[in-house]
Design an enzyme around this catalytic site. Structure first.
Site, mmCIF file in Angstrom:
data_model
loop_
_atom_site.group_PDB
_atom_site.id
_atom_site.type_symbol
_atom_site.label_atom_id
_atom_site.label_comp_id
_atom_site.label_asym_id
_atom_site.label_seq_id
_atom_site.Cartn_x
_atom_site.Cartn_y
_atom_site.Cartn_z
ATOM 1 N N CYS A 239 -7.795 48.588 19.287
ATOM 2 C CA CYS A 239 -7.560 49.593 18.237
ATOM 3 C C CYS A 239 -8.164 49.106 16.912
ATOM 4 O O CYS A 239 -9.367 48.990 16.805
ATOM 5 C CB CYS A 239 -6.070 49.892 18.147
ATOM 6 S SG CYS A 239 -5.720 51.474 17.352
ATOM 7 N N HIS B 259 -4.229 50.910 24.007
ATOM 8 C CA HIS B 259 -3.328 49.759 23.851
ATOM 9 C C HIS B 259 -2.805 49.263 25.203
ATOM 10 O O HIS B 259 -1.661 49.550 25.564
ATOM 11 C CB HIS B 259 -2.128 50.153 22.981
ATOM 12 C CG HIS B 259 -2.471 50.295 21.536
ATOM 13 N ND1 HIS B 259 -2.533 49.231 20.671
ATOM 14 C CD2 HIS B 259 -2.774 51.380 20.799
ATOM 15 C CE1 HIS B 259 -2.855 49.650 19.459
ATOM 16 N NE2 HIS B 259 -3.016 50.952 19.505
ATOM 17 N N GLU C 147 -1.724 46.446 25.931
ATOM 18 C CA GLU C 147 -0.586 45.531 25.725
ATOM 19 C C GLU C 147 0.739 46.283 25.667
ATOM 20 O O GLU C 147 1.797 45.655 25.715
ATOM 21 C CB GLU C 147 -0.798 44.693 24.452
ATOM 22 C CG GLU C 147 -0.493 45.384 23.126
ATOM 23 C CD GLU C 147 -1.602 46.304 22.618
ATOM 24 O OE1 GLU C 147 -2.501 46.656 23.409
ATOM 25 O OE2 GLU C 147 -1.557 46.693 21.436
#
EC number: 6.3.5.3
Lengths: 222, 80
Positions: A86, A196, A198
């Protein structure tokens, strides 16, 4: 496997990244601050998401000129694995570690939702735990994820297999050219992506589609 | 002291969603005949440097290193 997370004022996904790396690698990453000129010996450097320096001037522009990014560039040149997520992707592009630019979403709206990603190249350290063409889920949350590169750069990226992730099944949230969601550098050790991964690594997140990316990048068994 | 104005604009062929939205808003306000609108940035910079040629070279370096992203933007420097 040792990892480091880059911290800059205005990032807000740093704790998510630290939690993900801790869970997947089994030990907490070291953190490096914007003014640090050296990064310890690690296998992976992650630049998290957020709004470094309030997105002033251009997203990632000021962060990219901080001393820590010179240290990241030196490590990347030596072959250390680097992931920018990002805002981290925007910073890598502004720092010249990845080609192209990330522009305002064509909708002009901030997008925060789950999209689908196609693994366009499973022959990278980041995607080796996925199947070619596999569709995975991932959250996105950004205002400036509209990837752009000139025709020559785009042809090179596509021709060399540097487009690693593409928004799948009509889920492109930002108008990015060729539905590009993530790219690697020529050497294959630097990855930038808008989604994302994660935030999708365990059942509590509603799925673990993003986990294999970090397992591949860290070279640890699934 | 030298004062300068730096103008940063998007290159031709780079899509400008903000410019497009402004274009539509102007049409909505009844301004007929508005063609394309492109949004850019202006920086007014004061320099302690007294030599104009040196100042211009410095300002261009500032654009290349930070103020413009030359992947998508052009810039011009005017010493005022």
């Amino acid at each position: 496997m040792k990892s480091a997370v880059v911290l800059l004022p205005g990032l807000n996904r740093d704790r998510d990244m630290i939690a993900a790396l801790t869970k997947i690698s089994g030990k907490p990453p070291v953190t490096v601050w914007q003014t640090d000129t050296e990064i310890p010996d690690v296998d992976l450097i992650a630049i998290p998401g957020g709004f470094s320096f309030g997105d002033y001037l251009r997203c990632g522009a000021i962060a990219a000129r901080m001393p820590v990014m010179r240290a990241v560039a030196e490590k990347a040149a030596k072959g250390v694995t680097v992931i920018g997520v990002c805002n981290g992707f925007q910073i890598l592009v502004e720092a010249g570690l990845l080609p192209g630019a990330l522009m305002r979403n064509t909708s002009l709206k901030f997008v925060c939702r789950q999209i689908k990603l196609e693994i366009t190249n499973a022959n990278t350290m980041f995607t080796r735990r996925y199947q070619p063409g596999q569709i995975i889920r991932s959250p996105v949350a950004h205002h400036d994820g509209n990837y752009f590169a000139d025709a020559e750069t785009l042809a090179r990226l596509e021709g060399e297999g540097q487009v690693v992730f593409r928004y799948a099944e009509g889920t492109n949230p930002n108008g990015s050219i060729n539905d590009i969601a993530g790219i690697i550098n020529e050497q294959g050790n630097v990855l930038g992506l808008m989604p994302h991964p994660e935030n999708l690594i365990e059942a509590a997140h509603g799925g673990s589609d993003g986990r294999a990316l970090f397992e591949g990048a860290l070279g640890i068994a699934a | 002291m030298i004062k300068a104005r730096i103008t940063v604009t998007l290159k031709n062929g780079v899509l400008d969603p903000q410019g497009k939205a402004i274009e539509h808003a102007l049409s909505g306000l009844g301004f007929d005949g508005v063609g394309a609108v492109r949004q850019g940035k202006v920086f007014d910079v004061e320099l302690a440097e007294g030599d104009k040629a040196k100042a211009e070279a410095d300002l261009k370096a500032m654009c290349d290193k930070l103020l413009a992203n030359t992947v998508i933007e052009n810039y011009s420097v005017a010493i005022t």
